[in-house]
Design an enzyme around this catalytic site. Structure first.
Site, mmCIF file in Angstrom:
data_model
loop_
_atom_site.group_PDB
_atom_site.id
_atom_site.type_symbol
_atom_site.label_atom_id
_atom_site.label_comp_id
_atom_site.label_asym_id
_atom_site.label_seq_id
_atom_site.Cartn_x
_atom_site.Cartn_y
_atom_site.Cartn_z
ATOM 1 N N ASP A 127 0.849 -1.199 0.000
ATOM 2 C CA ASP A 127 0.000 0.000 0.000
ATOM 3 C C ASP A 127 0.886 1.251 0.000
ATOM 4 O O ASP A 127 1.616 1.482 0.956
ATOM 5 C CB ASP A 127 -0.900 -0.042 1.248
ATOM 6 N N ASP A 151 -4.133 3.859 2.463
ATOM 7 C CA ASP A 151 -5.570 3.611 2.680
ATOM 8 C C ASP A 151 -5.857 2.156 3.048
ATOM 9 O O ASP A 151 -7.021 1.744 3.109
ATOM 10 C CB ASP A 151 -6.399 4.030 1.454
ATOM 11 N N ASP A 189 -3.169 -9.384 -17.071
ATOM 12 C CA ASP A 189 -4.148 -10.461 -17.016
ATOM 13 C C ASP A 189 -5.264 -10.101 -17.992
ATOM 14 O O ASP A 189 -5.830 -9.012 -17.906
ATOM 15 C CB ASP A 189 -4.708 -10.562 -15.588
ATOM 16 N N ASP A 212 -6.920 -15.531 -18.686
ATOM 17 C CA ASP A 212 -7.748 -16.171 -17.667
ATOM 18 C C ASP A 212 -8.705 -17.198 -18.269
ATOM 19 O O ASP A 212 -9.414 -16.892 -19.241
ATOM 20 C CB ASP A 212 -8.547 -15.063 -16.965
ATOM 21 N N HIS A 234 -2.531 -16.831 -6.846
ATOM 22 C CA HIS A 234 -3.579 -16.260 -6.006
ATOM 23 C C HIS A 234 -4.774 -17.195 -5.807
ATOM 24 O O HIS A 234 -5.679 -16.859 -5.049
ATOM 25 C CB HIS A 234 -4.051 -14.946 -6.644
ATOM 26 N N ASP A 235 -4.803 -18.323 -6.522
ATOM 27 C CA ASP A 235 -5.913 -19.270 -6.387
ATOM 28 C C ASP A 235 -5.537 -20.488 -5.549
ATOM 29 O O ASP A 235 -6.381 -21.346 -5.294
ATOM 30 C CB ASP A 235 -6.343 -19.788 -7.773
ATOM 31 N N GLU A 294 -4.492 -19.803 -19.053
ATOM 32 C CA GLU A 294 -4.900 -20.640 -17.924
ATOM 33 C C GLU A 294 -5.821 -21.734 -18.451
ATOM 34 O O GLU A 294 -6.785 -21.436 -19.165
ATOM 35 C CB GLU A 294 -5.624 -19.795 -16.880
HETATM 36 C C1 NOJ Z 1 -9.153 -17.855 -12.745
HETATM 37 C C2 NOJ Z 1 -8.568 -16.799 -11.864
HETATM 38 O O1 NOJ Z 1 -7.222 -17.110 -11.603
HETATM 39 C C3 NOJ Z 1 -9.409 -16.752 -10.620
HETATM 40 O O2 NOJ Z 1 -8.839 -15.973 -9.607
HETATM 41 C C4 NOJ Z 1 -10.770 -16.261 -11.010
HETATM 42 O O3 NOJ Z 1 -11.617 -16.298 -9.883
HETATM 43 C C5 NOJ Z 1 -11.383 -17.101 -12.121
HETATM 44 N N1 NOJ Z 1 -10.451 -17.438 -13.163
HETATM 45 C C6 NOJ Z 1 -12.499 -16.362 -12.762
HETATM 46 O O4 NOJ Z 1 -11.996 -15.274 -13.479
#
Ligand code: NOJ
Length: 559
Positions: free
Chosen positions: A25, A29, A102, A203, A331-332, A258
């Site tokens: 940050d 904020d 992305d 994505d 991040h997933d 992806e």
């Molecule tokens: C894959 C992304 O990595 C994920 O974070 C997202 O929720 C889904 N696709 C939908 O966009």
């Protein structure tokens, strides 16, 4: 180097992934932003990486933290402005790092103007940008289910129609069969490429073509009934080729798509090198399933042989034909030391896992915080979780196994594990923000696990990553060498070798918290090789064998 191995910049780079909300940050904020990124460019460069991939920075209601885009050409105000983005882009380029955006075009936000228009009536020019369908009497148009849980259809009273959403209901799927939608996608690509970005992470790109007529599915799969009708749809090749021919081939850029449920055989249809190549690489998921059945919510005991089988399959089938994208976190995914490694042997196992995947052939991606071995962060209350898919799946699972067990499952599986703020120091809020409170949880272990404490420690995970990235860069064998697995039957260690010209390399990784013995394979005389990477101080080799301590890794090189 063999003739079928072609050099390319995208093959030689290492990429650092930023999930902007939790990175740093800069304006106090409590939310990560571009000013924060700008202040950390030297840090990112110091890792030795060659590129940054930004998870979505675009304007978005943040229902899925940016993967629900309301405007593809502007920056989320919480993160800054387009000017701020250009400053980061220039700053990265000045430091010799590329920038990858992305590209989320399977769906938009329900607040995107296309969707708002499309809702106005079936004669609206944007209506056919999405999948609007009548119900079957009182039933939804088909039985597909969202990959985030629940139905894949949402009803609109005004239109008396349903729209398709494979993810959250605020993420309506775009109808890529409409040529106008494809033109929009190409314009978005041009907009960012003309600005100077160097490529895209695309994505769920393998979901963009749906079977004609959106047929019913005979299977029941709570997180994605119907997936066989879109995971690799009929026009995927055609659309990817169109994007490539009309736009991507005109720029010096790279793409990584992806691709859930992907296999090497299917991947090669899209990434095999040559005139028909559609994407440079693909993020598949198979190696992230060694502790679960398809989805990390369906947990299974960690199965090293399954992991080795997947890696060996991808390493051998793609070699000389296509290129691997290597990752163990994003991040997933929950944090890798909490999954495949050990929180007890956090430092040792984090270094071992880094070697395990980065010494393979492919382009390595490193997710923010991975380089300091951040861990999962179980939260006491489901209301403390913020990820839409965690909450949806929890609510389904709770009905089957009860609240307590469902929360325990979320502790292991939630994407929020990877979304706590980056732990920069042991100062308040881990040095992430000067605000009283950051937007999301700080993992309480920040007092011991943080960047500042690892900077000056030569044995830290952070400095190990730096050494490893440098080693890869300086040794073509790591990037371009062929691969062979050894000792497959063992479920306590993973050993493989790499070969290039007259050089060879041996990588040994223990997945055990006990001591285990390793006998070098024939043809690998350890006394003649050089120990180039290790996570323990060296200890003796006797008769071409040695004992690996918990999660020990060693890399030997013969040249
Ligand atoms: C894959 C992304 O990595 C994920 O974070 C997202 O929720 C889904 N696709 C939908 O966009």
């Amino acid at each position: 180097m063999a003739d079928n191995i072609k050099r390319s910049w995208y093959k030689e780079m290492a990429v650092y992934q930023i999930w902007p909300r939790s990175f740093c940050d800069g304006n106090g904020d409590g939310i990560g932003d571009l000013k924060g990124v700008l202040s950390k460019l030297d840090y990112i460069k110091s890792l030795g990486v060659d590129a940054i991939w930004f998870s979505p920075l675009y304007k978005s209601p943040q229902k899925d933290f940016g993967y629900d885009i309301a405007d593809y050409r502007s920056i989320q105000p919480e993160y800054g402005t387009l000017e701020d983005f250009k400053a980061v882009l220039d700053g990265a380029h000045e430091r010799g790092m590329r920038v990858i955006m992305d590209l989320v075009v399977n769906h938009t936000s329900d607040q995107h103007e296309w969707f708002l228009e499309s809702k106005k009536g079936d004669d609206n020019p944007y209506h056919d940008y999405y999948f609007w369908r009548k119900g079957r009497g009182k039933l939804k148009p088909n039985n597909w289910m969202s990959t985030f849980g629940g139905d894949a259809w949402e009803y609109d009273e005004n239109l008396d129609e349903y729209y398709l959403h494979l993810f959250a209901k605020e993420q309506p799927d775009l109808n890529m069969d409409n040529p106008k939608v494809r033109e929009e996608v190409k314009d978005i690509m041009r907009f960012w490429l003309d600005m100077g970005v160097d490529g895209f992470r695309e994505d769920v790109i393998t979901f963009i073509s749906k079977d004609e007529g959106l047929p019913m599915s005979p299977y029941f799969f709570p997180l994605g009934t119907g997936i066989e009708h879109y995971m690799h749809g009929p026009h995927l090749d055609e659309y990817l080729m169109e994007f490539k021919n009309d736009v991507l081939s005109k720029y010096d850029c790279m793409t990584v798509g992806e691709a859930p449920m992907m296999t090497p055989e299917k991947a090669l249809k899209h990434i095999a090198e040559g005139d028909n190549q559609e994407l440079n690489m693909m993020f598949h998921f198979q190696h992230m399933e060694a502790d679960c059945l398809f989805n990390v919510w369906v947990r299974r005991p960690f199965d090293l042989k399954k992991l080795k089988r997947v890696y060996t399959n991808w390493q051998t089938k793609l070699y000389g034909k296509g290129w691997n994208a290597l990752y163990i976190e994003n991040h997933d995914q929950p944090r890798i030391v909490s999954r495949y490694g050990s929180e007890r042997f956090r430092v040792e196992s984090a270094k071992m896992l880094a070697v395990m995947y980065m010494c393979q052939s492919g382009t390595p991606f490193i997710y923010q915080g991975q380089e300091i071995a951040m861990t999962n962060c179980p939260l006491d209350d489901i209301n403390d979780y913020v990820d839409v898919s965690t909450i949806n799946v929890y609510n389904i699972v709770k009905k089957i196994v009860g609240e307590k067990k469902a929360l325990k499952m979320a502790h292991y599986a939630s994407r929020d594990n990877a979304r706590t703020v980056v732990q920069w120091s042991d100062r308040k809020n881990a040095g992430f923000t000067t605000a009283e409170k950051p937007w999301f949880t700080v993992n309480p272990n920040y007092t011991t696990i943080n960047v500042a404490s690892q900077e000056d420690d030569p044995d830290s995970v952070l400095n190990f990553y730096r050494k490893l990235i440098k080693f890869r860069k300086e040794n073509d064998i790591v990037i371009y060498g062929s691969y062979k697995e050894h000792d497959h039957a063992r479920n306590d260690l993973y050993a493989y070798s790499r070969y290039l010209d007259d050089k060879k390399m041996l990588v040994v990784c223990s997945f055990s918290d006990k001591n285990v013995r390793f006998d070098a394979p024939e043809g690998f005389e350890l006394s003649e090789g050089k120990l180039v990477l290790a996570n323990y101080s060296p200890c003796g080799v006797v008769n071409n064998s040695f004992t690996l301590r918990p999660y020990e890794t060693r890399v030997y090189l013969w040249e």
